[in-house]
Scaffold this motif. Sequence first.
Motif, PDB file in Angstrom:
ATOM      1  N   SER A   1      44.700  45.691  48.840  1.00 16.69           N
ATOM      2  CA  SER A   1      46.125  46.010  48.738  1.00 16.69           C
ATOM      3  C   SER A   1      46.533  46.409  47.323  1.00 16.69           C
ATOM      4  CB  SER A   1      46.963  44.814  49.200  1.00 16.69           C
ATOM      5  OG  SER A   1      46.719  43.688  48.380  1.00 16.69           O
ATOM      6  N   GLY A   2      45.588  46.444  46.388  1.00 13.33           N
ATOM      7  CA  GLY A   2      45.908  46.814  45.016  1.00 13.33           C
ATOM      8  C   GLY A   2      46.324  45.640  44.146  1.00 13.33           C
ATOM      9  N   ARG A   3      46.307  44.416  44.681  1.00  7.40           N
ATOM     10  CA  ARG A   3      46.699  43.236  43.902  1.00  7.40           C
ATOM     11  C   ARG A   3      45.594  42.877  42.923  1.00  7.40           C
ATOM     12  NH1 ARG A   3      45.951  37.769  44.515  1.00  7.40           N
ATOM     13  NH2 ARG A   3      44.831  38.150  46.482  1.00  7.40           N
ATOM     14  N   MET A   4      45.983  42.563  41.698  1.00  8.40           N
ATOM     15  CA  MET A   4      45.014  42.238  40.659  1.00  8.40           C
ATOM     16  C   MET A   4      44.354  40.895  40.944  1.00  8.40           C
ATOM     17  SD  MET A   4      43.861  43.144  37.497  1.00  8.40           S
ATOM     18  CE  MET A   4      45.159  44.070  36.698  1.00  8.40           C
ATOM     19  N   LEU A   5      43.016  40.888  41.045  1.00  6.84           N
ATOM     20  CA  LEU A   5      42.268  39.648  41.190  1.00  6.84           C
ATOM     21  C   LEU A   5      41.901  39.067  39.833  1.00  6.84           C
ATOM     22  CD1 LEU A   5      39.893  40.592  44.153  1.00  6.84           C
ATOM     23  CD2 LEU A   5      42.019  39.286  44.238  1.00  6.84           C
ATOM     24  N   HIS A   6      41.453  39.924  38.936  1.00  5.42           N
ATOM     25  CA  HIS A   6      41.143  39.482  37.575  1.00  5.42           C
ATOM     26  C   HIS A   6      41.030  40.712  36.676  1.00  5.42           C
ATOM     27  CE1 HIS A   6      39.831  36.481  34.652  1.00  5.42           C
ATOM     28  NE2 HIS A   6      38.959  37.375  34.214  1.00  5.42           N
ATOM     29  N   CYS A   7      41.433  40.528  35.424  1.00  6.39           N
ATOM     30  CA  CYS A   7      41.320  41.582  34.410  1.00  6.39           C
ATOM     31  C   CYS A   7      40.399  41.087  33.297  1.00  6.39           C
ATOM     32  CB  CYS A   7      42.694  41.959  33.853  1.00  6.39           C
ATOM     33  SG  CYS A   7      42.645  43.236  32.573  1.00  6.39           S
ATOM     34  N   PHE A   8      39.249  41.731  33.141  1.00  5.02           N
ATOM     35  CA  PHE A   8      38.304  41.393  32.089  1.00  5.02           C
ATOM     36  C   PHE A   8      38.618  42.248  30.862  1.00  5.02           C
ATOM     37  CE2 PHE A   8      36.066  40.373  36.004  1.00  5.02           C
ATOM     38  CZ  PHE A   8      35.477  39.154  35.720  1.00  5.02           C
ATOM     39  N   GLU A   9      39.181  41.625  29.829  1.00  7.63           N
ATOM     40  CA  GLU A   9      39.363  42.353  28.579  1.00  7.63           C
ATOM     41  C   GLU A   9      38.000  42.699  28.002  1.00  7.63           C
ATOM     42  OE1 GLU A   9      42.078  43.504  27.350  1.00  7.63           O
ATOM     43  OE2 GLU A   9      43.456  42.548  28.766  1.00  7.63           O
ATOM     44  N   ARG A  10      37.943  43.830  27.297  1.00 10.09           N
ATOM     45  CA  ARG A  10      36.651  44.320  26.811  1.00 10.09           C
ATOM     46  C   ARG A  10      35.943  43.297  25.926  1.00 10.09           C
ATOM     47  NH1 ARG A  10      35.697  50.327  24.178  1.00 10.09           N
ATOM     48  NH2 ARG A  10      33.433  50.185  23.937  1.00 10.09           N
ATOM     49  N   ALA A  11      36.688  42.615  25.071  1.00 15.84           N
ATOM     50  CA  ALA A  11      36.075  41.630  24.175  1.00 15.84           C
ATOM     51  C   ALA A  11      35.700  40.350  24.904  1.00 15.84           C
ATOM     52  CB  ALA A  11      37.021  41.323  23.024  1.00 15.84           C
ATOM     53  N   ASP A  12      36.279  40.100  26.094  1.00 12.87           N
ATOM     54  CA  ASP A  12      36.035  38.857  26.819  1.00 12.87           C
ATOM     55  C   ASP A  12      34.855  38.942  27.772  1.00 12.87           C
ATOM     56  OD1 ASP A  12      38.208  37.816  25.514  1.00 12.87           O
ATOM     57  OD2 ASP A  12      39.620  38.238  27.140  1.00 12.87           O
ATOM     58  N   VAL A  13      34.343  40.139  28.026  1.00 10.59           N
ATOM     59  CA  VAL A  13      33.200  40.290  28.931  1.00 10.59           C
ATOM     60  C   VAL A  13      31.948  39.783  28.222  1.00 10.59           C
ATOM     61  CG1 VAL A  13      31.763  41.917  30.186  1.00 10.59           C
ATOM     62  CG2 VAL A  13      34.232  42.242  30.132  1.00 10.59           C
ATOM     63  N   ASP A  14      31.279  38.782  28.818  1.00 13.87           N
ATOM     64  CA  ASP A  14      30.076  38.221  28.213  1.00 13.87           C
ATOM     65  C   ASP A  14      28.813  38.937  28.668  1.00 13.87           C
ATOM     66  OD1 ASP A  14      30.924  35.855  26.545  1.00 13.87           O
ATOM     67  OD2 ASP A  14      31.946  35.393  28.413  1.00 13.87           O
ATOM     68  N   ASP A  15      28.712  39.265  29.926  1.00 13.25           N
ATOM     69  CA  ASP A  15      27.547  40.022  30.390  1.00 13.25           C
ATOM     70  C   ASP A  15      27.873  40.726  31.707  1.00 13.25           C
ATOM     71  OD1 ASP A  15      26.755  38.262  32.711  1.00 13.25           O
ATOM     72  OD2 ASP A  15      26.468  36.818  31.110  1.00 13.25           O
ATOM     73  N   ILE A  16      27.188  41.838  31.909  1.00 15.36           N
ATOM     74  CA  ILE A  16      27.260  42.610  33.156  1.00 15.36           C
ATOM     75  C   ILE A  16      25.827  42.761  33.648  1.00 15.36           C
ATOM     76  CG2 ILE A  16      27.905  44.792  34.235  1.00 15.36           C
ATOM     77  CD1 ILE A  16      30.011  45.153  32.110  1.00 15.36           C
TER      78      ILE A  16
END
Length: 424
Positions: A244-259
């Motif tokens: 539905s387009g509702r935000m589940l989570h927003c990962f700020e660029r500096a807060d991403v630890d690993d992908i």
Amino acid sequence: MNRDIPIHSWPGSYYINGEKRWVPGTLSLTRTTLRFTSEKAEGSLASIRLSRIVEIKMENSSFIFSTLTVLEEGNVKHWFGSLRPNRVVVYNVLEHFWRERLLSPTGAPRTTAQPSKGRELIDLVSGAQRRLEDTGKVLTHQGEQFDNIMQGLDKIESDLGVADKLLTELESPPWWPFGKLPWRSQQEAKSEQTAKAQPSASRGPGRQGVIASIPAIVAKARDQDLKPGSLTVLVSSLEVRDSSGRMLHCFERADVDDIRVHSPYELSIRQRFIGRPDVCYRLLSAKMPEALPVLEMQYKKKLEFMPEYSAFQTTPATSPSDPEAGSSVWSAATGLLQRCQETEVPVPVPAGELTQLQVKVLQPTVTEAEAQELRQMLLQLKNLALEAETELERQDETLDMLASSTDRATMHIDKQTRRMRKLL
């Protein structure tokens, strides 16, 4: 990429209509095929190409047994039951990949003929062009951020000039103020409001820097409940949303630890916390190969290709995270050009004695139309590279101005701080 490696698998059972019985086994989804393999018998009991699927539905059998049905061309219906973790999860994944294959322009049936060297060169240059366009978008947004910082510094210098005049008036009055004056407290309140409004204004443009957005099947952490959603790659963050387009989570660029990249179609994003559980989302998407180059460019040091990723590569090629991977397009193109140039031409023989193989070799490896298309694409690449170079030079000049302006503002702030301490 090996098309037989399963993208995802689920334990379940398959109904054999001829024998009127259910057989336990594993349902596997590959890049082009949906396959069911029995636990005991060798080989697959059912193999359905995604291009031949007409409909995927959740139904109930005559015994009120929850099943998943796949209707194939020719009115052939396949029944799958006892799917784990549940049939809704399997339906979401199958329906996503099947729908994306129908919507994709590459989903149409292709001929088995091997593409020409000219077409391979065009595909390589096209990939390099897309990568350079993504880089240009990032550079443009970065330049806008530098411009916003310059505007902020100009405002700071203007405010420092006003503060300098006020301090001058306070340092040489005919009387000494015993306490704070009303107008002074009002000015401090206004400055605090301006300071609070400044970060919010600077965050506004960042949300407009959308680089890529793909539909995906989303699950949180180890949760098996996969649901439709989307992944949006922005310059400053990663956004995970539901259907539905509702935000589940927003990962700020500096807060991403690993992908972690598990396959060309599946990855997980994690953000660590101290004293509370980490936030981790697992995403599965048929469009993930389009977003991986962008993620690799933005999160190169945090991107990790898992061992199972190598199973999807037909040859032991270098990892996409290899520092030398950026030049692979040019090296491959150079190799193709050299092979085209080094193609041996048979010794001239009378026309009546030419074999079919010799006629095929005498044909040009790159047609005139392909060469013309390559010229246009290379010109576009050159223009993009020149624009990127110009933008980088402008940003270098802006960075020099930022450094000098910051030093000047810091010096003025220190000087005015010392003057204010003398007044207190």
